[in-house]
Design a protein around this motif. Structure first.
Motif, mmCIF file in Angstrom:
data_model
loop_
_atom_site.group_PDB
_atom_site.id
_atom_site.type_symbol
_atom_site.label_atom_id
_atom_site.label_comp_id
_atom_site.label_asym_id
_atom_site.label_seq_id
_atom_site.Cartn_x
_atom_site.Cartn_y
_atom_site.Cartn_z
ATOM 1 N N LEU A 214 0.759 -1.141 -0.097
ATOM 2 C CA LEU A 214 0.076 0.070 0.031
ATOM 3 C C LEU A 214 0.821 1.172 -0.161
ATOM 4 O O LEU A 214 0.716 2.190 -0.827
ATOM 5 C CB LEU A 214 -0.845 0.105 1.307
ATOM 6 N N THR A 215 2.195 1.199 0.750
ATOM 7 C CA THR A 215 2.948 2.436 0.873
ATOM 8 C C THR A 215 3.608 2.814 -0.529
ATOM 9 O O THR A 215 3.683 3.703 -0.923
ATOM 10 C CB THR A 215 3.947 2.278 1.968
ATOM 11 N N VAL A 216 3.916 1.544 -1.227
ATOM 12 C CA VAL A 216 4.539 1.744 -2.372
ATOM 13 C C VAL A 216 3.814 2.306 -3.486
ATOM 14 O O VAL A 216 3.889 3.093 -4.363
ATOM 15 C CB VAL A 216 5.090 0.376 -2.987
ATOM 16 N N PHE A 217 2.395 1.826 -3.275
ATOM 17 C CA PHE A 217 1.323 2.590 -4.306
ATOM 18 C C PHE A 217 1.016 3.871 -4.151
ATOM 19 O O PHE A 217 1.040 4.826 -5.027
ATOM 20 C CB PHE A 217 0.110 1.644 -4.080
ATOM 21 N N ILE A 218 0.951 4.290 -2.712
ATOM 22 C CA ILE A 218 0.905 5.682 -2.464
ATOM 23 C C ILE A 218 2.252 6.533 -2.983
ATOM 24 O O ILE A 218 2.111 7.715 -3.601
ATOM 25 C CB ILE A 218 0.713 5.993 -0.913
ATOM 26 N N ALA A 219 3.332 5.958 -2.758
ATOM 27 C CA ALA A 219 4.512 6.737 -3.180
ATOM 28 C C ALA A 219 4.606 6.525 -4.801
ATOM 29 O O ALA A 219 4.885 7.644 -5.242
ATOM 30 C CB ALA A 219 5.734 5.948 -2.673
ATOM 31 N N GLY A 220 4.233 5.673 -5.306
ATOM 32 C CA GLY A 220 4.154 5.639 -6.970
ATOM 33 C C GLY A 220 3.141 6.874 -7.438
ATOM 34 O O GLY A 220 3.542 7.433 -8.384
ATOM 35 N N LEU A 221 2.052 6.970 -6.641
ATOM 36 C CA LEU A 221 1.112 7.968 -7.071
ATOM 37 C C LEU A 221 1.753 9.484 -6.928
ATOM 38 O O LEU A 221 1.479 10.423 -7.694
ATOM 39 C CB LEU A 221 -0.052 8.027 -6.188
ATOM 40 N N MET A 222 2.685 9.447 -5.957
ATOM 41 C CA MET A 222 3.293 10.907 -5.645
ATOM 42 C C MET A 222 4.357 11.092 -6.743
ATOM 43 O O MET A 222 4.512 12.477 -7.000
ATOM 44 C CB MET A 222 3.961 10.727 -4.313
#
Length: 389
Positions: A214-222
């Motif tokens: 989930l954190t990787v996904f959020i970072a990817g959106l950033m």
């Protein structure tokens, strides 16, 4: 590994006074002339298994607060080390398996930050007297000693409560129901985070890896590109499974707690009304879904409805959460490995550690914030005004 470690630990526990025999129970005469039955049994061997395997079922009803199970500060510390030994060690193993040891250190660092935050809060809350007793003739210098063993005191009681609820281990050396409202909040939140702060044997690792996805996904959106972890792209299927994992847990706990709180056949077995009664029910379902085993003892759960519903909670907490994890593992296994590019967010540094901790707190803790506000938080403010339930 389990068998040799348990043999050595059991011998150490015996050397410190933990009983280990197959003798019949002893009936003795007390100083007052009354009769008392002293339980006997293979306690040291069971204690080693209980702690190393993060099981938690004590030989005695008082669990690790009983002197035959946990006679000294040394055995108390040894038991806490056993609880964390395998879950903490698996972060190193994960780094080896990922061929990047820093990936394991990131997980260990994130777990440690949350662990020390919990210990600090629990110790601070318990080192202060219960505010509800402010106007009573009760010694307040030691802090809140209700429900705690004198030989452990507040520091080792708060530490043990944090350790056992960070892992899926129900062992206790003090009664969590007797903690101050904010002190009791800590063990509850530890489980509600998903028991990813080291967690149980194996379960804590896969739990925190879901938060990593989930954190990787959020970072990817950033950064505006497809998220990647260990060279594998995180796509829609993995995110749906991750969100299913994250949503099932609060759905089980909050749904059953809401049902229990409006049902007379559930609330009739509470020892306390008001916010503390809600906390007792919330803790019961939290512990059941989190496979922890500790409890707020004010709830008399040994009745048909509570036995059945908590059994369903335990089954749901195990299987409804592990199935999405297995789905994520299968999906990631079949993906091709891609080389990191200029826009790849590094997942082996302090920045990702901080982001991972933030995601765990926001998703795990704030999901339960409304329920916690109606329970321990309200109880704390009531205690400040001298109100008790």
């Amino acid at each position: 590994m389990l068998l040799p470690v348990c043999i050595v630990v059991a011998l150490v526990l015996v050397s410190q006074g933990v009983i280990q025999n197959l003798a019949a129970y002893h009936e003795v005469t007390t100083l007052e002339g009354a009769k008392q039955v002293i339980a006997m049994g293979p306690v040291a061997s069971q204690e080693a298994i209980k702690e190393l395997g993060t099981n938690g079922g004590g030989f005695f009803n008082a669990n690790s607060a009983h002197p035959f199970e946990n006679p000294s500060a040394l055995t108390n510390m040894l038991e806490m080390i056993l609880i964390f030994a395998i879950p903490a060690g698996l972060t190193y193993t994960y780094g080896r398996m990922a061929r990047d040891q820093r990936q394991g250190w990131v997980l260990l660092a994130a777990m440690s930050v949350l662990f020390f935050a919990g210990v600090t809060t629990a110790y601070w809350a318990e080192s202060h007297p219960n505010p509800a007793m402010h106007d009573l003739a009760v010694a307040s210098a030691p802090g809140n000693m209700e429900g705690k063993e004198i030989r452990f005191g507040i520091p080792q009681s708060a530490l043990f409560a944090t350790v056992t609820t960070d892992a899926s281990c129900g062992a206790v050396n003090s009664m969590h129901d007797s903690f101050t409202p904010l002190g009791g909040l800590v063990p509850m939140v530890n489980i509600q985070l998903g028991e990813v702060v080291f967690g149980g044997v194996g379960a804590g690792l896969y739990g925190i890896l879901v938060f990593v996805v989930l954190t990787v996904f959020i970072a990817g959106l950033m950064v505006g590109r497809t998220p990647e972890y260990l060279g594998k792209k995180i796509e829609g299927r993995e995110m749906k499974l991750a969100m299913l994992y994250i949503l099932v847990f609060p759905l089980i706990i909050l749904g059953f707690t809401a049902w229990a709180s409006v049902s007379d056949f559930a609330t009739s077995h509470l020892s306390n009304a008001g916010p503390h009664g809600l906390s007792e029910m919330l803790y019961a379902f939290t512990s059941g879904a989190g496979n922890n085993g500790s409890a707020f003892g004010g709830l008399d759960a040994n009745h048909d409805w509570w036995n059945i519903i908590l059994g369903i909670t335990m089954l749901a907490g195990r299987f409804f959460m592990i199935i999405p994890v297995m789905g994520i593992a299968g999906a990631m296994l079949n993906k091709k490995t891609v080389l990191p590019g200029l826009g790849t967010f590094p997942t082996n540094g302090w920045l990702f550690t901080a982001l991972l901790v933030a995601v765990i707190v926001i998703v795990g803790a704030l999901t339960f914030f409304p329920a916690l506000s109606l329970g321990p938080v309200v109880e704390h403010f009531q205690a400040l005004h001298g109100e008790v339930q």
